[in-house]
Scaffold this motif. Structure first.
Motif, PDB file in Angstrom:
ATOM      1  N   GLU A 179       1.592  -1.141  -0.237  1.00 25.09           N
ATOM      2  CA  GLU A 179      -0.179  -0.242   0.198  1.00 25.09           C
ATOM      3  C   GLU A 179       0.664   0.906  -0.351  1.00 25.09           C
ATOM      4  O   GLU A 179       0.013   1.879  -0.686  1.00 25.09           O
ATOM      5  CB  GLU A 179      -0.812   0.427   1.115  1.00 25.09           C
ATOM      6  N   GLU A 180       1.769   1.351   1.097  1.00 27.21           N
ATOM      7  CA  GLU A 180       2.305   2.482   0.966  1.00 27.21           C
ATOM      8  C   GLU A 180       3.332   2.861  -0.201  1.00 27.21           C
ATOM      9  O   GLU A 180       4.018   3.667  -1.028  1.00 27.21           O
ATOM     10  CB  GLU A 180       4.147   1.988   1.698  1.00 27.21           C
ATOM     11  N   ALA A 181       3.648   1.853  -1.265  1.00 21.74           N
ATOM     12  CA  ALA A 181       4.320   1.460  -2.681  1.00 21.74           C
ATOM     13  C   ALA A 181       3.480   2.663  -3.298  1.00 21.74           C
ATOM     14  O   ALA A 181       3.973   3.192  -4.217  1.00 21.74           O
ATOM     15  CB  ALA A 181       5.053   0.276  -3.242  1.00 21.74           C
ATOM     16  N   GLU A 182       1.736   1.555  -3.136  1.00 20.59           N
ATOM     17  CA  GLU A 182       1.504   1.979  -4.420  1.00 20.59           C
ATOM     18  C   GLU A 182       1.450   3.949  -4.247  1.00 20.59           C
ATOM     19  O   GLU A 182       0.892   4.418  -5.656  1.00 20.59           O
ATOM     20  CB  GLU A 182      -0.063   1.089  -4.114  1.00 20.59           C
ATOM     21  N   SER A 183       1.284   3.636  -2.776  1.00 20.40           N
ATOM     22  CA  SER A 183       1.160   5.410  -2.682  1.00 20.40           C
ATOM     23  C   SER A 183       2.070   6.177  -3.051  1.00 20.40           C
ATOM     24  O   SER A 183       1.728   7.409  -4.145  1.00 20.40           O
ATOM     25  CB  SER A 183       0.679   5.903  -1.011  1.00 20.40           C
ATOM     26  N   GLN A 195       5.081   9.936 -18.003  1.00 16.04           N
ATOM     27  CA  GLN A 195       5.624   8.755 -16.829  1.00 16.04           C
ATOM     28  C   GLN A 195       5.686   7.854 -16.393  1.00 16.04           C
ATOM     29  O   GLN A 195       6.532   7.530 -16.049  1.00 16.04           O
ATOM     30  CB  GLN A 195       4.115   9.018 -16.280  1.00 16.04           C
ATOM     31  N   ARG A 196       5.779   6.891 -17.812  1.00 10.81           N
ATOM     32  CA  ARG A 196       6.478   6.161 -17.832  1.00 10.81           C
ATOM     33  C   ARG A 196       7.916   6.261 -17.705  1.00 10.81           C
ATOM     34  O   ARG A 196       8.802   5.169 -16.922  1.00 10.81           O
ATOM     35  CB  ARG A 196       6.651   5.676 -19.667  1.00 10.81           C
ATOM     36  N   ASN A 197       8.566   7.138 -18.348  1.00  8.67           N
ATOM     37  CA  ASN A 197       9.978   7.237 -18.037  1.00  8.67           C
ATOM     38  C   ASN A 197      10.615   7.663 -16.430  1.00  8.67           C
ATOM     39  O   ASN A 197      11.391   7.025 -15.771  1.00  8.67           O
ATOM     40  CB  ASN A 197      10.226   9.099 -18.928  1.00  8.67           C
ATOM     41  N   VAL A 198       9.759   7.883 -15.652  1.00  9.73           N
ATOM     42  CA  VAL A 198       9.850   8.378 -14.460  1.00  9.73           C
ATOM     43  C   VAL A 198       9.468   7.019 -13.599  1.00  9.73           C
ATOM     44  O   VAL A 198      10.379   7.068 -13.119  1.00  9.73           O
ATOM     45  CB  VAL A 198       8.977   9.400 -13.693  1.00  9.73           C
ATOM     46  N   LEU A 199       8.760   5.768 -14.800  1.00 13.50           N
ATOM     47  CA  LEU A 199       8.117   4.719 -13.689  1.00 13.50           C
ATOM     48  C   LEU A 199       9.644   4.277 -13.644  1.00 13.50           C
ATOM     49  O   LEU A 199      10.389   3.930 -12.674  1.00 13.50           O
ATOM     50  CB  LEU A 199       7.363   4.054 -14.559  1.00 13.50           C
ATOM     51  N   LYS A 200      10.263   4.370 -14.611  1.00 14.60           N
ATOM     52  CA  LYS A 200      11.946   3.424 -15.118  1.00 14.60           C
ATOM     53  C   LYS A 200      12.655   3.648 -13.639  1.00 14.60           C
ATOM     54  O   LYS A 200      13.467   3.023 -13.280  1.00 14.60           O
ATOM     55  CB  LYS A 200      11.985   3.712 -16.640  1.00 14.60           C
ATOM     56  N   LYS A 201      12.801   5.222 -14.760  1.00 15.96           N
ATOM     57  CA  LYS A 201      14.031   5.589 -12.740  1.00 15.96           C
ATOM     58  C   LYS A 201      13.142   5.501 -11.756  1.00 15.96           C
ATOM     59  O   LYS A 201      14.067   4.699 -10.957  1.00 15.96           O
ATOM     60  CB  LYS A 201      13.669   6.933 -13.415  1.00 15.96           C
ATOM     61  N   LEU A 202      11.607   5.158 -11.018  1.00 11.63           N
ATOM     62  CA  LEU A 202      11.643   4.493  -9.878  1.00 11.63           C
ATOM     63  C   LEU A 202      11.411   2.866  -9.486  1.00 11.63           C
ATOM     64  O   LEU A 202      12.224   2.947  -8.469  1.00 11.63           O
ATOM     65  CB  LEU A 202      10.239   5.261  -9.590  1.00 11.63           C
ATOM     66  N   ASN A 203      11.841   2.283 -10.756  1.00  9.01           N
ATOM     67  CA  ASN A 203      12.349   1.536 -10.611  1.00  9.01           C
ATOM     68  C   ASN A 203      13.742   0.586  -9.735  1.00  9.01           C
ATOM     69  O   ASN A 203      13.862  -0.315  -9.385  1.00  9.01           O
ATOM     70  CB  ASN A 203      11.818   0.411 -11.893  1.00  9.01           C
ATOM     71  N   GLN A 220       4.987  -4.147  -8.777  1.00  5.76           N
ATOM     72  CA  GLN A 220       4.230  -3.589  -8.797  1.00  5.76           C
ATOM     73  C   GLN A 220       4.280  -2.063  -9.958  1.00  5.76           C
ATOM     74  O   GLN A 220       3.542  -1.230 -10.684  1.00  5.76           O
ATOM     75  CB  GLN A 220       4.425  -2.534  -7.699  1.00  5.76           C
ATOM     76  N   ILE A 221       5.833  -2.148 -10.271  1.00  2.06           N
ATOM     77  CA  ILE A 221       6.086  -0.941 -11.043  1.00  2.06           C
ATOM     78  C   ILE A 221       5.303  -1.613 -12.908  1.00  2.06           C
ATOM     79  O   ILE A 221       5.074  -0.821 -13.688  1.00  2.06           O
ATOM     80  CB  ILE A 221       8.072  -1.125 -11.889  1.00  2.06           C
ATOM     81  N   ARG A 222       5.601  -2.558 -12.944  1.00  2.00           N
ATOM     82  CA  ARG A 222       5.098  -2.725 -14.244  1.00  2.00           C
ATOM     83  C   ARG A 222       3.742  -3.152 -14.360  1.00  2.00           C
ATOM     84  O   ARG A 222       3.042  -3.046 -15.200  1.00  2.00           O
ATOM     85  CB  ARG A 222       5.698  -4.865 -14.438  1.00  2.00           C
ATOM     86  N   ASP A 223       2.609  -3.408 -12.980  1.00  2.00           N
ATOM     87  CA  ASP A 223       1.469  -3.009 -13.389  1.00  2.00           C
ATOM     88  C   ASP A 223       1.181  -1.707 -13.322  1.00  2.00           C
ATOM     89  O   ASP A 223      -0.294  -1.204 -14.538  1.00  2.00           O
ATOM     90  CB  ASP A 223       1.166  -2.897 -11.457  1.00  2.00           C
ATOM     91  N   PHE A 224       1.614  -0.691 -12.455  1.00  2.00           N
ATOM     92  CA  PHE A 224       1.964   0.781 -13.393  1.00  2.00           C
ATOM     93  C   PHE A 224       1.554   0.688 -15.103  1.00  2.00           C
ATOM     94  O   PHE A 224       1.449   1.674 -15.912  1.00  2.00           O
ATOM     95  CB  PHE A 224       2.104   1.857 -12.446  1.00  2.00           C
ATOM     96  N   LEU A 225       2.943   0.282 -15.979  1.00  2.00           N
ATOM     97  CA  LEU A 225       2.979   0.598 -16.794  1.00  2.00           C
ATOM     98  C   LEU A 225       2.241  -0.286 -17.300  1.00  2.00           C
ATOM     99  O   LEU A 225       2.083   0.580 -19.069  1.00  2.00           O
ATOM    100  CB  LEU A 225       4.690  -0.420 -16.873  1.00  2.00           C
TER     101      LEU A 225
END
Length: 525
Positions: A425-429, A490-498, A507-512
């Motif tokens: 839950e914390e990671a999703e937030s 946002q996709r690029n930000v997700l890759k960095k957040l990974n 979870q990163i893959r789910d958001f992608l």
């Protein structure tokens, strides 16, 4: 083949029903498929479906390996790289040597080379069975990552053992210097060829106009090209597919592939893997009659052959257990000299589960069936039928014994709270807030004008009320282009957040996937 088509359709229907039954009973579907195949094989006058042994590996192995690479986390693999590579390579070689020694000592007429060949056949674990079993139980992320990653990579090491052992058996020659050089080429050449093919295909997709259908076809032919190209030059086709698949998996996380291609491709590959795994596991059971006839033709008593198979099962389980506990001891010693992923003592539960999660499956059968019928001299391949029967016993016993008891074992043991990742839950937030801030910053920087006069770029909280109040509720291509640019940012930000080790890549893959669906929804036609 045409006359067997109705039978193939019936088999596909049987596969679907067996998997539905397995899901209802909450057992791993490979177990249900193997048992179902066994039951079907005892039905009188059932047509026998035979596949050319040379085609077995080519049909099943490349796409299944390629699909597995897309589900693995590179971040987690790198974090646990030492234990993964130890199990995927060192443990496989130790296992093959133990099987070779036991077979040479116990089985009449079994040379060491034949023993190593058998060790290569049964040396790799099955990722599909492990993943299917762990779907019904809660397993720490590090355990599932290690088991699934190891199962993917040990396909290559077991095939390397099998390849060199088969070469010795068929030619009768053993030159260590030549074998050492060949081994280096098999490993390094396989990785390089896989990366080169993946790089070329990426450039073709980037610079040539493609649509989603062509992009998906590229992914379907990619593993076969990698596998065949590597085999053609004497390198490892398995390592080529694994290396190329990992490269393409990382590439598909970016913005260079259309969202429609990503979404449709995921659906196509899910169906393809479902069909291939279904046929592969049910064929294990259906192959029993042919294997039995071969053993009887070889003049070996069935009970004796079964005893040989159970002995090899005991060797496989015993060696894996010893290696699992040995790895813990070695890690505790080496932590004083190198940086390890976790310096804490894991207790007895972790190596117990790791050691017991050693089911064999599709690859072992495919490799066994690929053994040639004759030597270069034209003589029959020694003990081919016995090797097939032992492989069958190993697959059946490990799937039933370990596959049915592993969930209970996992529920019984007490895993420590590793704290590898922050709570879900914390990671999703954290991910949602990061994406929201990234989107707002991007809009503010690039699109200062034209934000408040279109519902698409409004704050999602007020979008429905805005549609009701707005005199027009249409979206121009220009606005859609802005929105897609934000999604890609946002996709690029997700890759960095990974890169944050606290966040589970799943979870990163789910958001992608969510971004890909949203991008396809508003894509410019």
């Amino acid at each position: 083949m045409v006359e067997q088509f109705p039978y193939l359709l019936i088999m596909l229907a049987a596969i679907i029903l067996l998997i539905m039954l397995a899901n209802r009973l909450k057992i791993a579907y490979p177990i249900a498929l193997v048992l179902g195949g066994l039951a079907i094989s005892f039905i009188p006058n059932v047509p026998v479906i035979t596949i050319d042994p040379d085609l077995v590996l080519i049909i099943f192995l490349p796409p299944l390996l390629y699909a597995d690479t897309f589900s693995l986390s590179m971040k987690e693999m790198w974090r646990w790289r030492r234990i993964i590579f130890s199990f995927a390579f060192i443990v496989v070689f130790i296992t093959a040597a133990a099987v070779a020694w036991v077979a040479n000592m116990v089985f009449p007429g079994f040379s060491l080379a034949l023993g190593f060949l058998l060790g290569g056949v049964v040396g790799s674990t099955d990722a599909v069975s492990a993943a299917a079993i762990m779907k019904y139980v809660k397993v720490p992320n590090r355990i599932s990552t290690i088991i699934e990653s190891e199962s993917l990579l040990n396909d290559a090491s077991s095939l390397i053992v099998f390849r060199f052992a088969a070469l010795v058996v068929t030619t009768g020659q053993l030159v260590f210097s030549t074998m050492a050089l060949n081994f280096l080429w098999v490993v390094i050449g396989g990785v390089l060829i896989g990366l080169i093919v993946a790089f070329i295909m990426r450039k073709l997709q980037k610079y040539l106009p493609t649509d989603s259908n062509m992009d998906i076809l590229f992914t379907l032919i990619a593993p076969y090209i990698m596998y065949l190209a590597a085999n053609e030059v004497g390198a490892s086709g398995v390592l080529a597919v694994v290396a190329g698949g990992m490269y393409m998996s990382y590439y598909f996380m970016g913005n260079n592939i259309q969202a429609e291609s990503r979404n449709k491709g995921a659906a196509v590959w899910d169906i393809l893997v479902f069909i291939l795994n279904g046929f592969a596991f049910i064929l294990i059971g259906l192959d029993l009659n042919e294997v039995l006839r071969g053993v009887q033709a070889e003049g070996i008593d069935l009970w004796t052959a079964t005893g040989y198979g159970l002995l090899i099962v005991a060797v496989l389980v015993g060696v894996r257990m010893l290696c699992s506990y040995g790895a813990i001891v070695i890690t505790q010693i080496m932590k004083h000299f190198i940086t390890v992923a976790d310096r804490r003592m894991p207790g007895a539960s972790v190596p117990l589960v790791m050691g017991w999660a050693g089911m064999r499956g599709v690859l072992s059968l495919a490799v066994a069936l690929s053994i040639p019928h004759t030597l270069e001299s034209g003589e029959p391949f020694p003990h081919r039928s016995l090797i097939l029967y032992i492989t069958f016993i190993v697959i059946l016993t490990t799937l039933l014994l370990q596959g049915l008891t592993l969930p209970t074992l996992i529920k019984w043991v007490k895993f420590p709270d590793y704290g590898d990742h922050i709570p879900e839950e914390e990671a999703e937030s954290l991910i949602r807030k990061t994406l929201a801030q990234a989107a707002l910053d991007y809009m503010q920087e690039h699109y200062r004008e034209g934000i408040t006069n279109t519902f698409l770029l409004q704050n999602q909280k007020n979008i429905w009320q805005y549609q009701l109040d707005s005199p027009t509720c249409s979206t121009t291509p220009e606005v859609r282009a802005k929105y897609i640019a934000i999604l890609q940012h946002q996709r690029n930000v997700l890759k960095k957040l990974n890169r944050d080790p606290r966040i589970d890549e799943a979870q990163i893959r789910d958001f992608l996937k969510q971004l890909s669906l949203e991008e396809e929804k508003w894509g410019i036609s």
